[in-house]
Scaffold this motif. Structure first.
Motif: not given
Length: 267
Positions: A125-140
């Protein structure tokens, strides 16, 4: 979450050195390493563990030549540890990064693969440009720290020179080893040559919970994993985990997990 709030890197070099002077480091050691050197003190033969390091420490990880990859290092800023999503976790309540010692978690069976999957997803995820990736990282990250909260893992310290810490470390190692046959605190106290009362005192002081809770948590973790990820019948699982009958296993699971085993399999 800012772009520089966290970073992650694989342990692939012969010697991995600290990259950020003001970040906390979470080192997940998958394959056995030659050692982790902290402030010029070498701790040898670490494997299947998570080590937490405050910014004040200088450290190096020396990888074994036999492995191409020995885990991950997750760098965390102070801001991200104070994020509301993470601030209420049990692991923060015990002031993980402000204990004066270097916490180490020996991972329980089944946790290692889940830990690896979480860190790999954060890396992706850190290397991606996906929408809402910050939310996904925090959840992980939230999930990762829940697995590390000390209730279903073996917590010690890298120095491991405190008597009560050592007793708790040994107790949780024995639980991991004998949980399929022994569910009583008395058995583990006898193995450690101490009284059940003193064992409970040590566990309460070090982890803030009871000895029995550690046993129950280990049984629940193994029960959930078997129910979700195996094709064994509930009867088979109950006997494999050392319960006297499937009915007693169902009663135990419903009492502590709030749901009967058969329903867990439906989710």
């Amino acid at each position: 979450m800012t772009a520089d709030a966290l970073d992650i890197t694989q342990i692939i070099k012969k010697t991995t050195v600290k990259n950020y002077s003001d970040y906390y480091a979470v080192c997940w050691i998958k394959n056995e390493i030659k050692g982790i050197e902290i402030d010029q003190v070498l701790y040898s033969n670490v494997s299947n563990s998570i080590v937490f390091l405050e910014p004040k420490y200088d450290w190096k990880i020396h990888k074994n030549d036999g492995f191409t990859y020995s885990g991950y290092i997750l760098y965390l800023s102070r801001d991200i540890l104070n994020h509301p999503v993470l601030s209420q976790l049990h692991i923060n309540k015990v002031v993980l990064f402000n204990s004066g010692e270097i916490p180490l978690f020996k991972l329980s069976p089944g946790i290692e693969k889940r830990t690896q999957a979480i860190l790999e997803m954060i890396d992706e995820l850190l290397g991606s440009h996906l929408n809402h990736k910050d939310d996904a990282i925090l959840s992980l990250l939230n999930t990762f720290f829940i697995y590390c909260d000390g209730q279903c893992n073996i917590k010690s310290v890298v120095s491991n020179n405190n008597t009560k810490n050592h007793i708790v470390f040994s107790f949780k190692g024995l639980v991991d080893q004998h949980i399929l046959n022994h569910h009583d605190v008395v058995f583990y106290a006898e193995q450690l040559h101490i009284s059940p009362k003193y064992l409970n005192e040590c566990v309460q002081e070090v982890l803030g919970t009871s000895s029995k809770s550690i046993i129950i948590e280990q049984l629940l973790m193994r029960s959930r994993h078997a129910l979700k990820f195996s094709n064994k019948t509930i009867k088979e699982i109950s006997f494999e985990l050392g319960f006297s009958s499937p009915d007693y296993f169902s009663y135990f699971f419903k009492n502590h997990a709030g749901i009967v085993p058969s329903k867990l399999r439906m989710y």
